[in-house]
Design an enzyme around this catalytic site. Structure first.
Site, PDB file in Angstrom:
ATOM      1  N   GLN A 300       0.822  -1.209   0.000  1.00  0.00           N
ATOM      2  CA  GLN A 300       0.000   0.000   0.000  1.00  0.00           C
ATOM      3  C   GLN A 300       0.850   1.251   0.000  1.00  0.00           C
ATOM      4  O   GLN A 300       0.476   2.266  -0.601  1.00  0.00           O
ATOM      5  CB  GLN A 300      -0.937  -0.008   1.206  1.00  0.00           C
ATOM      6  CG  GLN A 300      -1.971  -1.115   1.141  1.00  0.00           C
ATOM      7  CD  GLN A 300      -2.722  -1.133  -0.176  1.00  0.00           C
ATOM      8  OE1 GLN A 300      -3.504  -0.245  -0.480  1.00  0.00           O
ATOM      9  NE2 GLN A 300      -2.490  -2.162  -0.980  1.00  0.00           N
ATOM     10  N   HIS A 303       1.662   2.972  -3.399  1.00  0.00           N
ATOM     11  CA  HIS A 303       0.648   3.709  -4.157  1.00  0.00           C
ATOM     12  C   HIS A 303       0.970   5.193  -4.219  1.00  0.00           C
ATOM     13  O   HIS A 303       0.793   5.838  -5.252  1.00  0.00           O
ATOM     14  CB  HIS A 303      -0.727   3.550  -3.515  1.00  0.00           C
ATOM     15  CG  HIS A 303      -1.455   2.325  -3.970  1.00  0.00           C
ATOM     16  ND1 HIS A 303      -1.704   2.050  -5.288  1.00  0.00           N
ATOM     17  CD2 HIS A 303      -2.009   1.309  -3.262  1.00  0.00           C
ATOM     18  CE1 HIS A 303      -2.379   0.914  -5.384  1.00  0.00           C
ATOM     19  NE2 HIS A 303      -2.565   0.442  -4.170  1.00  0.00           N
ATOM     20  N   GLU A 368      -8.825   1.054   5.778  1.00  0.00           N
ATOM     21  CA  GLU A 368      -9.338   0.582   4.493  1.00  0.00           C
ATOM     22  C   GLU A 368      -9.115  -0.926   4.360  1.00  0.00           C
ATOM     23  O   GLU A 368     -10.031  -1.692   4.073  1.00  0.00           O
ATOM     24  CB  GLU A 368      -8.615   1.325   3.369  1.00  0.00           C
ATOM     25  CG  GLU A 368      -9.029   0.875   1.981  1.00  0.00           C
ATOM     26  CD  GLU A 368      -8.146   1.461   0.899  1.00  0.00           C
ATOM     27  OE1 GLU A 368      -8.541   1.402  -0.273  1.00  0.00           O
ATOM     28  OE2 GLU A 368      -7.039   1.962   1.216  1.00  0.00           O
ATOM     29  N   HIS A 369      -7.868  -1.355   4.554  1.00  0.00           N
ATOM     30  CA  HIS A 369      -7.513  -2.776   4.515  1.00  0.00           C
ATOM     31  C   HIS A 369      -6.988  -3.190   5.890  1.00  0.00           C
ATOM     32  O   HIS A 369      -6.089  -2.543   6.420  1.00  0.00           O
ATOM     33  CB  HIS A 369      -6.400  -3.052   3.491  1.00  0.00           C
ATOM     34  CG  HIS A 369      -6.691  -2.537   2.115  1.00  0.00           C
ATOM     35  ND1 HIS A 369      -6.149  -1.343   1.637  1.00  0.00           N
ATOM     36  CD2 HIS A 369      -7.443  -3.044   1.114  1.00  0.00           C
ATOM     37  CE1 HIS A 369      -6.561  -1.159   0.401  1.00  0.00           C
ATOM     38  NE2 HIS A 369      -7.362  -2.160   0.048  1.00  0.00           N
ATOM     39  N   ASP A 402      -7.042  -6.739  -3.971  1.00  0.00           N
ATOM     40  CA  ASP A 402      -6.961  -5.675  -4.970  1.00  0.00           C
ATOM     41  C   ASP A 402      -7.310  -6.174  -6.364  1.00  0.00           C
ATOM     42  O   ASP A 402      -7.799  -5.404  -7.197  1.00  0.00           O
ATOM     43  CB  ASP A 402      -5.557  -5.072  -4.992  1.00  0.00           C
ATOM     44  CG  ASP A 402      -5.423  -3.883  -4.059  1.00  0.00           C
ATOM     45  OD1 ASP A 402      -6.438  -3.447  -3.495  1.00  0.00           O
ATOM     46  OD2 ASP A 402      -4.292  -3.380  -3.903  1.00  0.00           O
ATOM     47  N   HIS A 461     -53.686  17.430   4.382  1.00  0.00           N
ATOM     48  CA  HIS A 461     -53.281  16.048   4.615  1.00  0.00           C
ATOM     49  C   HIS A 461     -54.417  15.271   5.290  1.00  0.00           C
ATOM     50  O   HIS A 461     -54.746  14.143   4.912  1.00  0.00           O
ATOM     51  CB  HIS A 461     -52.040  15.990   5.514  1.00  0.00           C
ATOM     52  CG  HIS A 461     -50.740  16.231   4.818  1.00  0.00           C
ATOM     53  ND1 HIS A 461     -50.422  17.452   4.288  1.00  0.00           N
ATOM     54  CD2 HIS A 461     -49.690  15.407   4.571  1.00  0.00           C
ATOM     55  CE1 HIS A 461     -49.208  17.377   3.738  1.00  0.00           C
ATOM     56  NE2 HIS A 461     -48.744  16.141   3.901  1.00  0.00           N
TER      57      HIS A 461
END
Length: 470
Positions: A300, A303, A368-369, A402, A461
């Site tokens: 990761q 990235h 996230e992971h 992934d 109503h």
């Protein structure tokens, strides 16, 4: 799936002359070159030490739109696209992607081009894409929800009708790296949901298309593909231009300008999420090969310089072994400079009291992971409340998620896993309530409704219900 890098808007040399609202002064200056430090500079924290909570908070702090200039630029580009349509797209493409289309029609790639890209793929790459696509489709088919109804004793029928959105826009990055896997993850979920038309946008810096991205689009059944990126592509999908159709929802990660643009157009269209930098959190008990954990952290960190990789472990000696593996393996990484910057800026190796505390901290981080790299991951799973994806056991590397495990890799980042979920079929479906009231039901419910309506001073109503009582 995190915020992905692509061509940064600050590296422009052309001026936009034919539409107003965007000026070169709005573009932030390029950051100075980073002096990458040695691997030993990665943070080493201890949960038992005074000040740990403060240090952890600083480590986790991140705003996806930290620079006001990013939002100013994104908003100006969106305004230009809304007002000037194709001409703004052509100007932005020349300015930011450094190629000059012959006209708006040149922004679109025809189906023959997509099919040819798939045909030209090496056999092993095509086989891998086809395997991944099949697994992603199989997993997402299990997410499909049918419409449902039930009938009450008086004959009243209530329920939900579940229908797909008509048209979805898929953003696929194309700058620092290209992501055919993102095409599959976004498009397969939409196709399984039954979306009628998929419109993909992807930048092509210097006019160079990525054959694998186009092949993935052909394989996934994407209907239209446009060679545009950045905030201008989000604007085109949201507002529509003479050439690009407006969509109902925009999905897919991008850089900070894309994230800002998605935030601005929400309400005009739906969005999946505003993605932040990629994240991985590994909880280890010392039973996994330290080289494996080191490489998982790298996976990761490579990235982006602002990606985040954290290890939680109660074994100080094992943390030392992982650090030693990182120091050795970093020299073999083609993207070592990015990995070093990521780990030195936002990474950490954290000594915790025990695995129970590791789970508590994981819920606070809401990664996230999350890798449960332990001998008995099922025992920890009930303690995990907040994570985008949970990888269990020694052999479940994040990289499998992934690409080809099957679950979607578009995941909540920046602690949003506390309240949001991975991209799925449900993101491309809508639910409409079904209310079919019988004559007897109108009599019973009408009395309740008219009473509550008058309590709210809404006489029309009340009478709307009363009329059906006569």
């Amino acid at each position: 799936m995190p915020l992905r890098g692509q061509h940064n808007h600050q590296h422009d040399i052309l001026k936009v002359q034919h539409w107003r609202g965007f000026q070169a002064k709005n573009v932030p200056k390029a950051a100075p070159a980073i002096e990458f430090t040695a691997m030993h500079a990665i943070r080493r924290l201890d949960s038992r030490q005074p000040g740990f909570a403060s240090e952890l908070a600083k480590l986790l702090a991140f705003e996806s739109a930290q620079d006001p200039a990013v939002e100013t630029t994104a908003r100006a580009i969106l305004d230009a696209v809304r007002q000037h349509g194709d001409s703004a797209l052509l100007e932005c493409t020349a300015k930011f992607d450094r190629w000059v289309p012959s006209g708006a029609a040149a922004l679109e790639l025809d189906r023959a081009t997509l099919s040819a890209s798939l045909t030209r793929l090496p056999a092993d790459v095509r086989g891998a894409l086809e395997t991944a696509a099949a697994r992603i489709e199989s997993y997402h088919r299990r997410q499909l929800q049918p419409s449902w109804q039930y009938t009450e004793p008086d004959g009243t029928v209530l329920g939900q009708q579940i229908t797909p959105i008509d048209r979805a826009g898929l953003y696929v990055p194309g700058g620092k790296a290209a992501y055919p896997s993102s095409v599959l993850m976004n498009a397969m979920a939409a196709k399984v949901a039954g979306v009628r038309e998929l419109v993909m946008v992807t930048p092509t810096p210097d006019g160079v298309v990525n054959e694998t991205v186009l092949a993935a689009a052909a394989l996934a059944g994407v209907d239209r593909v446009f060679r545009i990126g950045g905030a201008q592509a989000i604007g085109a999908l949201a507002f529509g231009t003479e050439t690009v159709p407006a969509v109902d929802k925009v999905v897919g990660p991008g850089n900070a300008y894309v994230a800002a643009a998605k935030r601005f157009v929400f309400g005009v269209v739906g969005i999946d999420m505003v993605a932040g930098p990629s994240e991985i959190l590994v909880i280890a008990d010392g039973t996994t090969d330290p080289d494996w954990v080191a490489m998982d952290l790298f996976s990761q960190a490579e990235h982006d310089e602002i990606a985040q990789a954290i290890l939680l472990c109660p074994d100080a000696d094992y943390i030392d072994r992982v650090h030693a593996s990182m120091t050795r393996l970093i020299e073999t990484m083609p993207r070592s400079a990015i990995i070093r910057a990521s780990l030195n800026n936002r990474g950490a190796l954290i000594l915790v009291r025990d695995l129970a505390e590791a789970c508590e901290l994981s819920n606070q981080i809401a990664p996230e992971h999350l890798e449960l790299s332990v001998a008995a991951p099922a025992e920890l799973l009930p303690a995990i409340r907040h994570a985008g994806a949970i990888f269990m056991g020694h052999f479940s590397s994040e990289s499998l998620g992934d690409y080809c495990a099957g679950p979607n890799h578009v995941l909540p980042t920046s602690r949003t896993a506390r309240f949001s979920s991975p991209l799925g079929v449900y993101d491309f479906q809508k639910r409409s309530s079904i209310i079919h009231v019988s004559r007897d039901g109108a009599h019973t419910l009408g009395k309740v409704a008219s009473t509550l309506a008058r309590a709210e001073s809404l006489e029309a109503h009340a009478q709307s219900a009363d009329f059906r009582l006569k």
